[in-house]
Each structure stands twice: as structure tokens, then as C-alpha cells.
Design a protein around this motif. Structure first.
Motif, PDB file in Angstrom:
ATOM      1  N   LEU A   5       0.933  -1.163  -0.095  1.00  0.00           N
ATOM      2  CA  LEU A   5      -0.094  -0.021   0.112  1.00  0.00           C
ATOM      3  C   LEU A   5       0.858   1.258   0.042  1.00  0.00           C
ATOM      4  CD1 LEU A   5      -3.204  -0.328   2.197  1.00  0.00           C
ATOM      5  CD2 LEU A   5      -3.096   0.256  -0.132  1.00  0.00           C
ATOM      6  N   SER A   6       1.944   1.245   0.855  1.00  0.00           N
ATOM      7  CA  SER A   6       2.695   2.404   0.865  1.00  0.00           C
ATOM      8  C   SER A   6       3.431   2.694  -0.649  1.00  0.00           C
ATOM      9  CB  SER A   6       4.077   2.342   1.632  1.00  0.00           C
ATOM     10  OG  SER A   6       3.749   2.115   2.965  1.00  0.00           O
ATOM     11  N   ARG A   7       3.891   1.683  -1.240  1.00  0.00           N
ATOM     12  CA  ARG A   7       4.087   1.950  -2.544  1.00  0.00           C
ATOM     13  C   ARG A   7       3.393   2.372  -3.556  1.00  0.00           C
ATOM     14  NH1 ARG A   7       6.979  -2.687  -2.197  1.00  0.00           N
ATOM     15  NH2 ARG A   7       5.403  -3.959  -2.849  1.00  0.00           N
ATOM     16  N   LEU A   8       2.017   1.790  -3.472  1.00  0.00           N
ATOM     17  CA  LEU A   8       0.991   2.283  -4.445  1.00  0.00           C
ATOM     18  C   LEU A   8       0.729   3.921  -3.961  1.00  0.00           C
ATOM     19  CD1 LEU A   8      -1.476  -0.494  -4.239  1.00  0.00           C
ATOM     20  CD2 LEU A   8      -0.651   0.181  -6.253  1.00  0.00           C
ATOM     21  N   THR A   9       0.719   4.001  -2.839  1.00  0.00           N
ATOM     22  CA  THR A   9       0.351   5.560  -2.377  1.00  0.00           C
ATOM     23  C   THR A   9       1.497   6.224  -2.810  1.00  0.00           C
ATOM     24  OG1 THR A   9      -0.722   4.569  -0.362  1.00  0.00           O
ATOM     25  CG2 THR A   9      -0.074   7.111  -0.176  1.00  0.00           C
ATOM     26  N   SER A  10       2.687   5.986  -2.534  1.00  0.00           N
ATOM     27  CA  SER A  10       3.687   6.804  -3.001  1.00  0.00           C
ATOM     28  C   SER A  10       3.687   7.184  -4.500  1.00  0.00           C
ATOM     29  CB  SER A  10       5.176   6.091  -2.579  1.00  0.00           C
ATOM     30  OG  SER A  10       5.306   5.870  -1.273  1.00  0.00           O
ATOM     31  N   SER A  11       3.453   6.234  -5.185  1.00  0.00           N
ATOM     32  CA  SER A  11       3.353   6.208  -6.545  1.00  0.00           C
ATOM     33  C   SER A  11       2.312   7.128  -7.169  1.00  0.00           C
ATOM     34  CB  SER A  11       3.691   4.949  -7.307  1.00  0.00           C
ATOM     35  OG  SER A  11       2.654   4.648  -8.075  1.00  0.00           O
ATOM     36  N   ALA A  12       1.057   7.015  -6.517  1.00  0.00           N
ATOM     37  CA  ALA A  12      -0.095   7.642  -6.875  1.00  0.00           C
ATOM     38  C   ALA A  12       0.119   9.072  -6.664  1.00  0.00           C
ATOM     39  CB  ALA A  12      -1.195   7.128  -5.929  1.00  0.00           C
ATOM     40  N   TYR A  13       0.717   9.500  -5.347  1.00  0.00           N
ATOM     41  CA  TYR A  13       0.694  11.044  -5.104  1.00  0.00           C
ATOM     42  C   TYR A  13       1.952  11.642  -5.810  1.00  0.00           C
ATOM     43  CZ  TYR A  13      -2.702  11.514  -1.402  1.00  0.00           C
ATOM     44  OH  TYR A  13      -3.667  11.431  -0.705  1.00  0.00           O
TER      45      TYR A  13
END
Ligand code: PLP
Length: 481
Positions: A5-13
Motif C-alpha cells: 500500500l505504501s508503494r502504491l500510495t507513493s507512486s499515486a501521489y
């Protein structure tokens, strides 16, 4: 957050910020800076929190583009089927979470929720009986003379709420606010000796004033309220009990406040914000009994226009989070941490209004340090501690300079702060305040605003805070590229 989730959130933002930067890079930069600033400061503002990335992301979608005035299944615009899904889900989560008979999730903010509540109470208690008396179905059927007399009746009602300097909110009948203008208002305070609510005094005032609306709830009262007693008072004088739980909704949701301390079973109408201890998006909500539901449901067009569908969606996500077991642990920790903070102050000789807390906030009286609230707030900010100045009961410095600092635990608890960290926070705050002297005006007289902070104190406290903050990162794993 899991690693995935952290990876997804980092890339989304990171990608979202690139998209924004392509149009207005200064906004992308300010957004990055805001995250950096929030990560680097001790946020103790009692009305703030950190919503989850899921809640934040839900607000950034095309639901923002949709108009949907009306209610579920009864809209004044076409194509609202997905907004209906969102609004129904948010309301369902709210009803289930709080055990409420009815939930209205459209208000854009706490003030809007209170306006909806006031006008719903007036519609139910004053307008509907008047229409019935006059044999009309709605106001458009009234003659000009009837309408004129109904307007006078609506504008001639009484409201009793907690005074601002005892901890009430502007919308609870404060004169400069619309609530203090649309109603004849009186205010109840707290016991001058203890700072605590005196229910007998509230009852005596209610008997004398006979309000249509009795408002309970607060922004800066550091204690729990017995809502069963407030309901008894309301019933005795024929008032509608409205509770504004904006500040402590998270403690109600997390079952820290139960029985007489849970307003939902006792009040006719409950209003709240969704962004404080409840940890959702910025917004408001109204909960009501079946009796008041039809009038609350008319929030639009009575007071509101088109709902913010993207925010209603984020409310649904936040309320779903608050229904998880982990939220109960969070809410209990918020209350435990407030105890630790209060004890941390008391053990270092500081003064607290009411001598402590049993909710999520403490109100520190800074007079003992020879400072106004304004000076204390500014000196603390220099040292990276974000608070807000607040009146104390019968404040000699008034509402602008004040004599208090309000501190809340919801935000830092979200970061994972516990007992030891809050004790250390109290120590750092006392260090700053004891090292601050009141300043002078340009003419050399005493000033309530300027101050002199001892050499090196701000740097020392910033370094000590950084140690705490590094141990409990905000949005751990979120890295912007
Ligand atoms: N009610 C109470 C008790 C509050 O403390 C606040 C905000 O501070 C509000 C209402 C207003 O909320 P908003 O700022 O969302 O309008």
C-alpha cells in the motif's frame, strides 16, 4: 500501511503531483511543502487530525464534478445514480457506527451541519404546526400576511448554549455568529470555582429562559458531559436537545464515551464534523431521531445547495474505517494520551482549566508563565509546536489575546505517540513557556502579542521534537519522487 500500500500510495501521489505541476507548479510545490511541514511539527491542535491516504484520495475524483441537489433517489439533476450509492453508503455507515435512527451526510462543514440542525428544528417545531394551523401544505401556499406572521414566529425563538469562554462554539448562540442573531440567545457557563459544568445552574437558566433549543457540546471544554442530564433539562422545559459532538465524535465512535456520555441515544438531533477526532475528510453530518428526520432531510434546499459528492464518498470511507475494531483502540489511546499530557503538565506545576481532562483535550492556562495565549502560541510555533490560543473561563485577555492554549491528542495519536511521548511533549512545552518573556510595544509599553524567547530554546526544542517525530513518521512509507 503494508509495504504494498505504501508503494502504491507513493507512486499515486508522486504522479498526481506531476499532473498538477504541469498546470500550476507552485501548487504542486506548496502541496509537497505542506506534507514536509506537517511531518516536521508537533501538531497539537485539538480539532485537527491526519486522515488516511484512502480518505484523502477518495476526495480527489470526478465525483467533484457532479451536481446532485436533493436526496437519494429524489434529485433535481439527472445521472445521480452513483452519487446515490455514495450517499446511501455514507449514511448507512453513520447510522450503524453511531446507532442513530437517521443520518444526513450532506453538510459541507460543522457550521453547515449546525445550520441544517437549527432550521430543521425550527421547521419541525414552528413551521409545520403553523402550516397545519393555516391549512397549507408548504410555505408557497401562504398569503403574504400569513407568511409575514410565520417569519416573525420563526425569528422569535430562543436558544440556550454553552458560552464561548466556557468552551462552547461560535455557532452555539455567540452574538456575532448567525446563531446568536437568528435566535434570542442566552448562554450557560461553568462553575467559577471548578470550571466544571453545573447542571443545576443550566437547569435553573433553562427554567427561566424556556429555550426552544438547548445546545450541548463544546470546542474547548476538557471534560465529558452527561447527556442524559441535559435531556432531562430539555424535557422539563419543552426544548429540543441538540448536541454538537464535532470535537469528540471519534470518542463516541470508538466507544470511549458510552451510556450517559454518548449523545446519540439522548439527543433529538446530533451534529458533528467528520475531520476532527473522527479522522475523516473535512465535512459535517447530522444524526437525528425518526421524528426529526423529515425536516433534517430538507437540509437542501433549506440551507444547502449541491452536496460535495467526492467528500460524501470520503466520509463513507472514513466511517468504514471507524467501524473497524482498530478504531476503538485508537480512540481509547486518544483519551489515555490526554491523561498523560495533563499529568505531564500538572507534575511540572502548570495550571489546567478544571484541573485536568477526561476527553481528548487539555486547556492550559498560561497566566502563571506571565504570558497571554497569543504570546504562548507564537513562542511555541517558533519551536515547531503547533497549538492554538483559547479563552479560559472569564478570560481577562478577551477572545483575541486570551490566557489559554488548547492542546489535543487526536493527531499525534494517529502518528503513534503514546504515554512517554506525551509526557515529553508536556516537558518541551513547559520548557518553551518558562523561557519566554512578554515583549513590549514599539512605544515601549507592555504588549500582549510580542514576546522574547530565550536564546537557543527554539532549536533545542525542535531537535527534541524531531527525535519524537522521527520515531513516529506521518504516513510511514509514503515517499514522494
Ligand atoms: N462545532 C464545533 C463544536 C466545533 O468545534 C467546530 C469547529 O471548530 C464547528 C462546529 C465548525 O466546524 P467547521 O469548521 O467544519 O465549520
Amino acid at each position: 500501511m503494508s509495504d504494498d500500500l505504501s508503494r502504491l500510495t507513493s507512486s499515486a501521489y508522486s504522479q498526481a503531483l506531476e499532473v498538477i505541476a504541469a498546470v500550476e507548479p507552485r501548487i504542486a510545490q506548496a502541496t509537497r511543502q505542506e506534507l514536509a511541514d506537517q511531518r516536521a511539527s508537533l501538531k497539537l491542535i485539538a480539532s485537527e487530525n491526519y486522515a488516511s491516504p484512502a480518505v484523502l484520495m477518495t476526495m480527489g475524483t470526478w465525483f467533484s464534478d457532479k451536481y446532485a441537489e436533493g436526496t437519494v433517489g429524489h434529485r433535481f439533476y439527472a445521472g445521480c445514480q452513483n452519487v446515490d450509492t455514495v450517499e446511501s453508503l455514507a449514511a448507512e455507515h453513520a447510522r450503524e457506527l453511531f446507532g442513530a435512527e437517521y443520518a444526513y451526510v450532506q453538510p459541507h462543514s460543522g457550521i453547515d451541519a449546525n445550520l441544517v440542525a437549527f432550521w430543521s428544528i425550527l421547521a419541525h417545531r414552528v413551521e409545520s404546526p403553523a402550516l397545519e394551523r393555516l391549512g397549507a401544505k408548504n410555505v408557497s401556499e401562504l398569503t403574504e400576511a400569513d407568511w409575514e406572521s410565520l417569519r416573525k414566529e420563526l425569528g422569535n425563538q430562543r436558544l440556550l448554549g454553552m458560552s464561548l469562554d466556557a468552551g462552547g462554539h461560535l455557532t452555539h448562540g455567540f452574538r456575532p455568529n448567525i446563531s446568536g442573531k437568528m435566535f434570542h440567545q442566552q448562554q450557560y457557563g461553568t462553575d467559577p470555582a471548578t470550571g466544571l459544568l453545573d447542571y443545576d445552574a443550566v437547569a435553573a437558566k433553562a427554567r427561566e429562559f424556556k429555550p426552544l433549543v438547548l445546545v450541548a457540546g463544546y470546542s474547548a471544554y476538557p471534560r465529558r458531559v452527561d447527556f442524559a442530564k441535559m435531556r432531562e433539562i430539555a424535557d422539563e422545559v419543552g426544548a429540543t436537545l441538540m448536541v454538537d459532538m464535532a470535537h469528540f465524535a471519534g470518542l463516541v465512535a470508538g466507544k470511549v464515551f458510552t451510556g450517559n456520555e454518548d449523545p446519540v441515544p439522548h439527543a433529538h438531533v446530533v451534529t458533528t464534523t467528520t475531520h476532527k477526532s473522527l479522522r475523516g475528510p473535512r465535512g459535517g453530518m447530522v444524526l437525528a431521531t425518526e421524528e426529526y428526520a423529515p425536516s433534517v432531510d430538507r437540509g437542501c434546499p433549506m440551507v444547502l445547495g449541491g452536496p460535495l459528492s467526492h467528500v460524501m464518498a470520503a466520509k463513507a470511507v472514513a466511517l468504514a474505517e471507524a467501524r473497524q475494531d482498530s478504531f476503538r483502540g485508537y480512540a481509547q489511546q486518544v483519551a489515555d494520551n490526554a491523561q498523560s499530557l495533563a499529568q505531564g503538565f500538572l507534575s511540572r506545576g502548570a495550571d489546567l482549566v478544571t484541573g485536568g481532562t477526561d476527553n481528548h483535550l487539555v486547556l492550559l492556562d498560561v497566566s502563571r508563565f506571565g504570558l497571554t495565549g497569543r504570546q504562548a502560541e507564537s513562542a511555541l510555533l517558533d519551536a515547531g509546536v503547533v497549538t492554538n490560543r483559547n479563552s479560559v473561563p472569564n478570560d481577562p485577555n478577551g477572545a483575541w489575546y486570551t490566557s489559554g492554549i488548547r492542546l489535543g491528542t487526536p493527531a499525534l495519536t494517529t502518528r503513534g505517540f503514546g504515554h512517554d511521548e506525551f509526557d515529553r511533549v508536556a516537558e518541551l512545552i513547559v520548557d518553551v513557556l518558562s523561557s519566554t518573556q512578554p515583549g513590549t510595544t514599539k512605544a515601549g509599553g507592555p504588549s500582549k502579542a510580542s514576546y522574547v524567547l530565550g536564546d537557543g530554546v527554539a532549536d533545542k526544542v525542535r531537535a527534541a521534537s524531531a527525535e519524537l517525530l522521527d520515531k513516529h513518521p506521518l504516513y510511514p512509507g509514503l515517499e514522494l519522487s
